[in-house]
Design an enzyme around this catalytic site. Structure first.
Site, PDB file in Angstrom:
ATOM      1  N   CYS A 146      46.104 -40.121  35.321  1.00 53.33           N
ATOM      2  CA  CYS A 146      45.791 -38.719  35.056  1.00 53.33           C
ATOM      3  C   CYS A 146      44.324 -38.482  35.398  1.00 53.33           C
ATOM      4  O   CYS A 146      43.475 -39.302  35.046  1.00 53.33           O
ATOM      5  CB  CYS A 146      46.045 -38.418  33.578  1.00 53.33           C
TER       6      CYS A 146
ATOM      7  N   HIS B 186      50.604 -31.254  29.616  1.00 51.32           N
ATOM      8  CA  HIS B 186      49.209 -30.799  29.505  1.00 51.32           C
ATOM      9  C   HIS B 186      49.137 -29.414  28.860  1.00 51.32           C
ATOM     10  O   HIS B 186      48.164 -29.091  28.183  1.00 51.32           O
ATOM     11  CB  HIS B 186      48.557 -30.734  30.886  1.00 51.32           C
TER      12      HIS B 186
HETATM   13 NI    NI Z   1      47.425 -35.457  33.887  1.00 50.09          NI
END
Ligand code: NI
Length: 172
Positions: A95, A141
């Site tokens: 990420c 997210h």
């Molecule tokens: Ni991410």
């Protein structure tokens, strides 16, 4: 167009629920999406959610593996997804907000999702495998969830530079 600063794990914007966008076709949304796409490419990512650039709105951009070469990025406003199987498959994820690390994350291998593009098109798809994983990671997210929170065994959170010790396992 502009490169945006990417928030890293620990910044509160990554831990809160992002707000719905009132008008997905607003010019400010299109402008933000263009900057998010530029930022994602610059950082060599395959997806980016608005909270990762300090904007707490429900907007994501990502690269569907089956996208046409001339149009490789899908931008979705107010997306939702549904998990279509009880099965979970573990795969390695990284990420841009957790730089330098990778983790083995269990994910559903099949999801459906809907959302609106900045030009007002309604997208509705059912997808498998890697595509399903990217959708779950990016949409998480928007609910303030980072992939380490989806992990079940923190021994599998490692520095990318040490991943070669785990070459036997699949990359996602
Ligand atoms: Ni991410």
């Amino acid at each position: 167009m502009a490169l945006l600063k990417i928030a890293r794990m620990g910044h509160p914007v990554l831990a809160q629920r992002a707000e719905e966008v009132a008008d997905p076709t607003a010019p400010e949304v299109r402008s933000l999406v263009e900057d998010m796409i530029e930022t994602m490419h610059d950082a060599h990512g395959v997806g980016l959610a608005a909270p990762q650039v300090h904007v707490p709105l429900r907007i994501v951009v990502f690269m569907p593996p089956d996208a046409p070469e001339e149009d490789p990025v899908l931008a979705l406003v107010n997306p939702r997804h549904e998990i279509l199987t009880d099965e979970r498959v573990e795969g390695w994820e990284g990420c841009l907000s957790v730089p330098g690390l990778q983790g083995l994350v269990p994910r559903a291998p099949r999801v459906s999702y809907v959302g609106t593009t900045p030009d007002g098109t309604e997208v509705s798809r059912t997808v498998d495998g890697y595509h399903a994983v990217v959708v779950q990671h990016e949409f998480d997210h928007l609910d303030g969830i980072l992939y380490p929170q989806r992990m079940t065994d923190m021994r599998h959170l490692v520095f990318s530079s040490e991943r070669h010790w785990r070459v036997d396992e699949d990359e996602t």
